[in-house]
Design an enzyme around this catalytic site. Sequence first.
Site, mmCIF file in Angstrom:
data_model
loop_
_atom_site.group_PDB
_atom_site.id
_atom_site.type_symbol
_atom_site.label_atom_id
_atom_site.label_comp_id
_atom_site.label_asym_id
_atom_site.label_seq_id
_atom_site.Cartn_x
_atom_site.Cartn_y
_atom_site.Cartn_z
ATOM 1 C CE LYS A 158 23.365 33.516 -0.155
ATOM 2 N NZ LYS A 158 22.955 34.882 -0.525
ATOM 3 C CB ILE A 199 19.200 30.047 -0.738
ATOM 4 C CG1 ILE A 199 18.248 29.601 -1.856
ATOM 5 C CG2 ILE A 199 18.442 30.194 0.584
ATOM 6 C CD1 ILE A 199 17.602 28.247 -1.607
ATOM 7 N N GLY A 226 21.383 30.510 -8.239
ATOM 8 C CA GLY A 226 22.058 30.764 -9.505
ATOM 9 C C GLY A 226 23.542 31.001 -9.328
ATOM 10 C CG ASP A 284 25.235 36.161 -3.150
ATOM 11 O OD1 ASP A 284 25.916 36.799 -2.329
ATOM 12 O OD2 ASP A 284 24.001 36.101 -3.110
ATOM 13 C CB VAL A 330 14.764 30.574 -9.204
ATOM 14 C CG1 VAL A 330 15.288 29.278 -9.809
ATOM 15 C CG2 VAL A 330 13.298 30.773 -9.570
#
Length: 299
Positions: free
Chosen positions: A16, A106, A109, A143, A102
């Site tokens: 993302k 973005i 997870g 998210d 991680v």
Amino acid sequence: MTDGSAMTLRDEARAKVNLTLRVVGRRPDGYHELESVVAFADCADHLTLQPGAALSLTTIGPGAQDCGDSADNLVLKAARLLGERVPDLTTGAFTLDKHLPVAAGIGGGSADAAAALRLLARANDLAVDDPRLIEAARLTGADVPVCLPSKPCVMTGVGEKLSPLPLPRIPAVMVNPRVPVATKDVFTALGLKPGSLAVGATDVLAAPAWPEAGAPLADWVVALEAGTNDLEPPALKVEPVVGTVLEALRATAGVQLARMSGSGATCFALYADDASARAAADALCAAHPGWWVHAGSLS
């Protein structure tokens, strides 16, 4: 319900990217209200599900060692939350092939969790817009709802309100300096107290007039340039290397726009064509061999 014990289901968890990110304020419950234009990249983690087995998660791939304890992974959290809402939910054995960095801004997870929910929906004949699926996504993380459809949109509220956006395919380069940045630390550095606004009383919040479907890429770049990422300044305080990444992106040939995604440290740059993006990525890899660099597109 489908008996999927003999088949393996597969999905991609696309990165993302927040093309813009405005912090509107902080609610009394501590959550931050946001306005963000979100797109998704063509780089991803890969998730498989062997339905029918006991719920489990195995993490493999180049980023596996950075994922921490599997018991705390959002994939399992999402599956358990959906199981609390769907009687006799068929779960199974997940395998996560981890490629995205991680704590990188973005949604890696969150994208993994959303992919898990999509796989469980397929294994149980659930619609992706099933309210129970959406609620499980919301409760898994802020998210996750936007990653569930993984389509361009304007995201508002605390991440649960999504308005589709006719964003074209945009050539882009993404860079992460391989330095994790905790979202909590960035919001702490932002310093908003619960119940406070980050906008003035005369700042009327209204949806911008985004280009219509089919508009040229240049129109979108102009519209996106008018935005910001309000988390860039606090992220620079937490991890100054973000500034180094932005400087490097802004120095590449043909760059149209460079900005940080999410709470960092990943930054992106937009280009007019794929060749320019590829050339920029090659130059960045040569100058900074320790960085994670991806040339591709956002859509």
